[in-house]
Write a protein that holds these residues in place. Sequence first.
Motif, PDB file in Angstrom:
ATOM      1  N   GLU A  30       0.835  -1.203   0.000  1.00  0.00           N
ATOM      2  CA  GLU A  30       0.000   0.000   0.000  1.00  0.00           C
ATOM      3  C   GLU A  30       0.872   1.256   0.000  1.00  0.00           C
ATOM      4  OE1 GLU A  30      -3.998  -1.347   2.387  1.00  0.00           O
ATOM      5  OE2 GLU A  30      -2.145  -1.134   3.563  1.00  0.00           O
ATOM      6  N   TRP A  31       1.959   1.207   0.776  1.00  0.00           N
ATOM      7  CA  TRP A  31       2.871   2.356   0.815  1.00  0.00           C
ATOM      8  C   TRP A  31       3.504   2.589  -0.560  1.00  0.00           C
ATOM      9  CZ3 TRP A  31       3.856   6.739   2.665  1.00  0.00           C
ATOM     10  CH2 TRP A  31       5.046   7.369   2.371  1.00  0.00           C
ATOM     11  N   ALA A  32       3.970   1.521  -1.179  1.00  0.00           N
ATOM     12  CA  ALA A  32       4.605   1.650  -2.494  1.00  0.00           C
ATOM     13  C   ALA A  32       3.628   2.226  -3.520  1.00  0.00           C
ATOM     14  CB  ALA A  32       5.140   0.296  -2.964  1.00  0.00           C
ATOM     15  N   THR A  33       2.389   1.807  -3.454  1.00  0.00           N
ATOM     16  CA  THR A  33       1.374   2.332  -4.368  1.00  0.00           C
ATOM     17  C   THR A  33       1.153   3.821  -4.134  1.00  0.00           C
ATOM     18  OG1 THR A  33       0.284   0.178  -4.540  1.00  0.00           O
ATOM     19  CG2 THR A  33      -1.048   2.122  -5.080  1.00  0.00           C
ATOM     20  N   GLN A  38       2.275   9.448  -6.024  1.00  0.00           N
ATOM     21  CA  GLN A  38       2.768  10.816  -5.828  1.00  0.00           C
ATOM     22  C   GLN A  38       3.900  11.145  -6.795  1.00  0.00           C
ATOM     23  OE1 GLN A  38       1.697  13.413  -4.070  1.00  0.00           O
ATOM     24  NE2 GLN A  38      -0.061  12.173  -3.476  1.00  0.00           N
ATOM     25  N   ILE A  39       4.826  10.221  -6.956  1.00  0.00           N
ATOM     26  CA  ILE A  39       5.968  10.450  -7.848  1.00  0.00           C
ATOM     27  C   ILE A  39       5.499  10.656  -9.280  1.00  0.00           C
ATOM     28  CG2 ILE A  39       7.998   9.333  -8.864  1.00  0.00           C
ATOM     29  CD1 ILE A  39       8.493   8.121  -6.019  1.00  0.00           C
ATOM     30  N   HIS A  40       4.479   9.896  -9.691  1.00  0.00           N
ATOM     31  CA  HIS A  40       3.978   9.972 -11.066  1.00  0.00           C
ATOM     32  C   HIS A  40       2.817  10.955 -11.237  1.00  0.00           C
ATOM     33  CE1 HIS A  40       6.182   6.122 -11.037  1.00  0.00           C
ATOM     34  NE2 HIS A  40       6.587   6.586 -12.198  1.00  0.00           N
ATOM     35  N   ALA A  53       3.413  16.409 -10.151  1.00  0.00           N
ATOM     36  CA  ALA A  53       3.803  17.503  -9.261  1.00  0.00           C
ATOM     37  C   ALA A  53       5.327  17.566  -9.180  1.00  0.00           C
ATOM     38  CB  ALA A  53       3.212  17.298  -7.873  1.00  0.00           C
ATOM     39  N   GLU A  54       5.852  18.754  -9.308  1.00  0.00           N
ATOM     40  CA  GLU A  54       7.301  18.916  -9.258  1.00  0.00           C
ATOM     41  C   GLU A  54       7.731  19.143  -7.817  1.00  0.00           C
ATOM     42  OE1 GLU A  54       9.164  21.393 -12.128  1.00  0.00           O
ATOM     43  OE2 GLU A  54       7.644  20.946 -13.634  1.00  0.00           O
ATOM     44  N   ARG A  55       8.167  18.062  -7.190  1.00  0.00           N
ATOM     45  CA  ARG A  55       8.640  18.097  -5.803  1.00  0.00           C
ATOM     46  C   ARG A  55       9.918  17.288  -5.722  1.00  0.00           C
ATOM     47  NH1 ARG A  55       3.475  15.698  -4.904  1.00  0.00           N
ATOM     48  NH2 ARG A  55       1.933  17.257  -4.401  1.00  0.00           N
ATOM     49  N   ALA A  56      10.697  17.561  -4.701  1.00  0.00           N
ATOM     50  CA  ALA A  56      11.836  16.712  -4.393  1.00  0.00           C
ATOM     51  C   ALA A  56      11.287  15.380  -3.855  1.00  0.00           C
ATOM     52  CB  ALA A  56      12.736  17.381  -3.357  1.00  0.00           C
ATOM     53  N   TYR A  57      12.151  14.370  -3.810  1.00  0.00           N
ATOM     54  CA  TYR A  57      11.725  13.027  -3.421  1.00  0.00           C
ATOM     55  C   TYR A  57      10.959  13.022  -2.094  1.00  0.00           C
ATOM     56  CZ  TYR A  57      11.893   8.119  -2.126  1.00  0.00           C
ATOM     57  OH  TYR A  57      11.553   6.853  -1.743  1.00  0.00           O
ATOM     58  N   TYR A  58      11.497  13.660  -1.069  1.00  0.00           N
ATOM     59  CA  TYR A  58      10.811  13.601   0.219  1.00  0.00           C
ATOM     60  C   TYR A  58       9.557  14.466   0.258  1.00  0.00           C
ATOM     61  CZ  TYR A  58      13.894  10.275   2.302  1.00  0.00           C
ATOM     62  OH  TYR A  58      14.556   9.108   2.586  1.00  0.00           O
ATOM     63  N   GLY A  59       9.407  15.378  -0.673  1.00  0.00           N
ATOM     64  CA  GLY A  59       8.131  16.065  -0.830  1.00  0.00           C
ATOM     65  C   GLY A  59       7.060  15.084  -1.274  1.00  0.00           C
ATOM     66  N   HIS A  60       7.422  14.205  -2.220  1.00  0.00           N
ATOM     67  CA  HIS A  60       6.498  13.137  -2.640  1.00  0.00           C
ATOM     68  C   HIS A  60       6.224  12.195  -1.468  1.00  0.00           C
ATOM     69  CE1 HIS A  60       6.474  14.238  -6.824  1.00  0.00           C
ATOM     70  NE2 HIS A  60       7.788  14.104  -6.934  1.00  0.00           N
ATOM     71  N   TRP A  61       7.282  11.891  -0.724  1.00  0.00           N
ATOM     72  CA  TRP A  61       7.153  10.986   0.426  1.00  0.00           C
ATOM     73  C   TRP A  61       6.142  11.551   1.415  1.00  0.00           C
ATOM     74  CZ3 TRP A  61      10.312   6.550   1.429  1.00  0.00           C
ATOM     75  CH2 TRP A  61      10.105   5.967   2.695  1.00  0.00           C
ATOM     76  N   LEU A  76       2.558  10.040   2.537  1.00  0.00           N
ATOM     77  CA  LEU A  76       2.267   9.743   3.939  1.00  0.00           C
ATOM     78  C   LEU A  76       0.956  10.402   4.373  1.00  0.00           C
ATOM     79  CD1 LEU A  76       3.078   8.452   6.608  1.00  0.00           C
ATOM     80  CD2 LEU A  76       4.522  10.458   7.050  1.00  0.00           C
ATOM     81  N   GLU A  77       0.762  11.649   3.983  1.00  0.00           N
ATOM     82  CA  GLU A  77      -0.498  12.327   4.304  1.00  0.00           C
ATOM     83  C   GLU A  77      -1.682  11.604   3.674  1.00  0.00           C
ATOM     84  OE1 GLU A  77       0.196  16.298   2.915  1.00  0.00           O
ATOM     85  OE2 GLU A  77       1.228  16.892   4.756  1.00  0.00           O
ATOM     86  N   ASP A  78      -1.532  11.165   2.434  1.00  0.00           N
ATOM     87  CA  ASP A  78      -2.617  10.439   1.761  1.00  0.00           C
ATOM     88  C   ASP A  78      -2.937   9.133   2.481  1.00  0.00           C
ATOM     89  OD1 ASP A  78      -2.890  12.393  -0.163  1.00  0.00           O
ATOM     90  OD2 ASP A  78      -1.858  11.262  -1.740  1.00  0.00           O
ATOM     91  N   VAL A  79      -1.906   8.378   2.847  1.00  0.00           N
ATOM     92  CA  VAL A  79      -2.131   7.101   3.529  1.00  0.00           C
ATOM     93  C   VAL A  79      -2.794   7.338   4.882  1.00  0.00           C
ATOM     94  CG1 VAL A  79      -0.934   5.160   4.646  1.00  0.00           C
ATOM     95  CG2 VAL A  79      -0.326   5.809   2.320  1.00  0.00           C
TER      96      VAL A  79
END
Length: 102
Positions: free
Chosen positions: A33-36, A41-43, A46-54, A58-61
Amino acid sequence: MTEPEQPFTEPWQAQAFALTVHLHAQGHFTWGEWATALSAQIHSGAERAYYGHWLCALEDVIATKGLSTAARLHETARAWKDAAARTPHGQPITLNADPAIR
């Protein structure tokens, strides 16, 4: 001798990583579920750095699993920003006494 690469450039990145691991260890979501969520987020375009996507994943989960609401997460983030803005440099940041924002 070269210095090893640091996995986190900001303390909040390590905290988001640790919270993700903790919530998984508590059984709130599977790694699948986390990987999904992270992949979405990565795809997302949105133009964010990696931990911005992370952090967004996390907020979505957290919201999807009913651990909190998106509105409460955003309110808490706003409260932290406000508290940080009024806290002198080098002092601990504390939120107000409102139990809804702890």
